[in-house]
Design a protein around this motif. Structure first.
Motif, mmCIF file in Angstrom:
data_model
loop_
_atom_site.group_PDB
_atom_site.id
_atom_site.type_symbol
_atom_site.label_atom_id
_atom_site.label_comp_id
_atom_site.label_asym_id
_atom_site.label_seq_id
_atom_site.Cartn_x
_atom_site.Cartn_y
_atom_site.Cartn_z
ATOM 1 N N ALA A 142 0.796 -0.981 -0.092
ATOM 2 C CA ALA A 142 0.074 -0.046 -0.062
ATOM 3 C C ALA A 142 0.873 1.368 0.067
ATOM 4 C CB ALA A 142 -1.001 -0.104 1.338
ATOM 5 N N ILE A 143 0.569 2.087 -0.934
ATOM 6 C CA ILE A 143 1.107 3.493 -0.987
ATOM 7 C C ILE A 143 0.332 4.520 -0.502
ATOM 8 C CG2 ILE A 143 2.599 5.003 -2.159
ATOM 9 C CD1 ILE A 143 3.556 2.738 -3.846
ATOM 10 N N VAL A 144 0.630 5.171 0.634
ATOM 11 C CA VAL A 144 -0.327 6.263 1.184
ATOM 12 C C VAL A 144 0.416 7.597 1.455
ATOM 13 C CG1 VAL A 144 -1.472 4.684 2.347
ATOM 14 C CG2 VAL A 144 0.497 5.475 3.510
ATOM 15 N N GLU A 145 -0.485 8.561 1.531
ATOM 16 C CA GLU A 145 0.166 10.061 1.959
ATOM 17 C C GLU A 145 -0.177 10.326 3.219
ATOM 18 O OE1 GLU A 145 0.004 12.507 -2.153
ATOM 19 O OE2 GLU A 145 -1.599 12.497 -1.021
ATOM 20 N N ALA A 146 0.734 10.710 4.013
ATOM 21 C CA ALA A 146 0.677 11.206 5.345
ATOM 22 C C ALA A 146 1.428 12.327 5.668
ATOM 23 C CB ALA A 146 0.828 9.822 6.220
ATOM 24 N N ALA A 147 1.183 13.055 6.767
ATOM 25 C CA ALA A 147 2.005 14.261 6.991
ATOM 26 C C ALA A 147 3.225 13.803 7.623
ATOM 27 C CB ALA A 147 1.110 14.986 7.938
#
Length: 101
Positions: free
Chosen positions: A60-65
């Protein structure tokens, strides 16, 4: 936003070929809807299983701060919270993406 890769490692090498009904329920009824929700929210970039090596890892590739937020996303995945899978988190940079200049 930063980009993060998380892997989910299954409990055995031939997991996809030998998945039990209980494991299939976790993956289909909990894990998949979780990823679908992340996609709808705009957090998930892509996800799916891998084949062709001894282990059938999920990706899984996600965006997060930050790492804390990315780890929280990974650790909330029902495949991990159920104890079925083990997660591994890595920061990554999306350098090339089809459709993005």
């Amino acid at each position: 936003m930063r980009t993060w890769l998380y892997l989910i490692h299954p409990p055995r090498e031939d997991f996809i070929a030998t998945i039990t009904p209980d494991e299939a329920a976790i993956m289909g009824e909990q894990h998949s809807p979780y990823l679908a929700r992340l996609l709808d929210e705009g957090t998930l970039i892509l996800a799916g299983p891998t084949w062709g090596q001894p282990w059938n890892d999920g990706v899984a590739i996600v965006e997060a701060a930050d790492e804390e937020a990315a780890r929280a996303i990974m650790e909330a995945d029902p495949a991990i919270t159920s104890g079925l899978m083990v997660g591994e988190l890595r920061e990554m940079r999306v350098s090339y993406l089809r459709g993005r200049a």
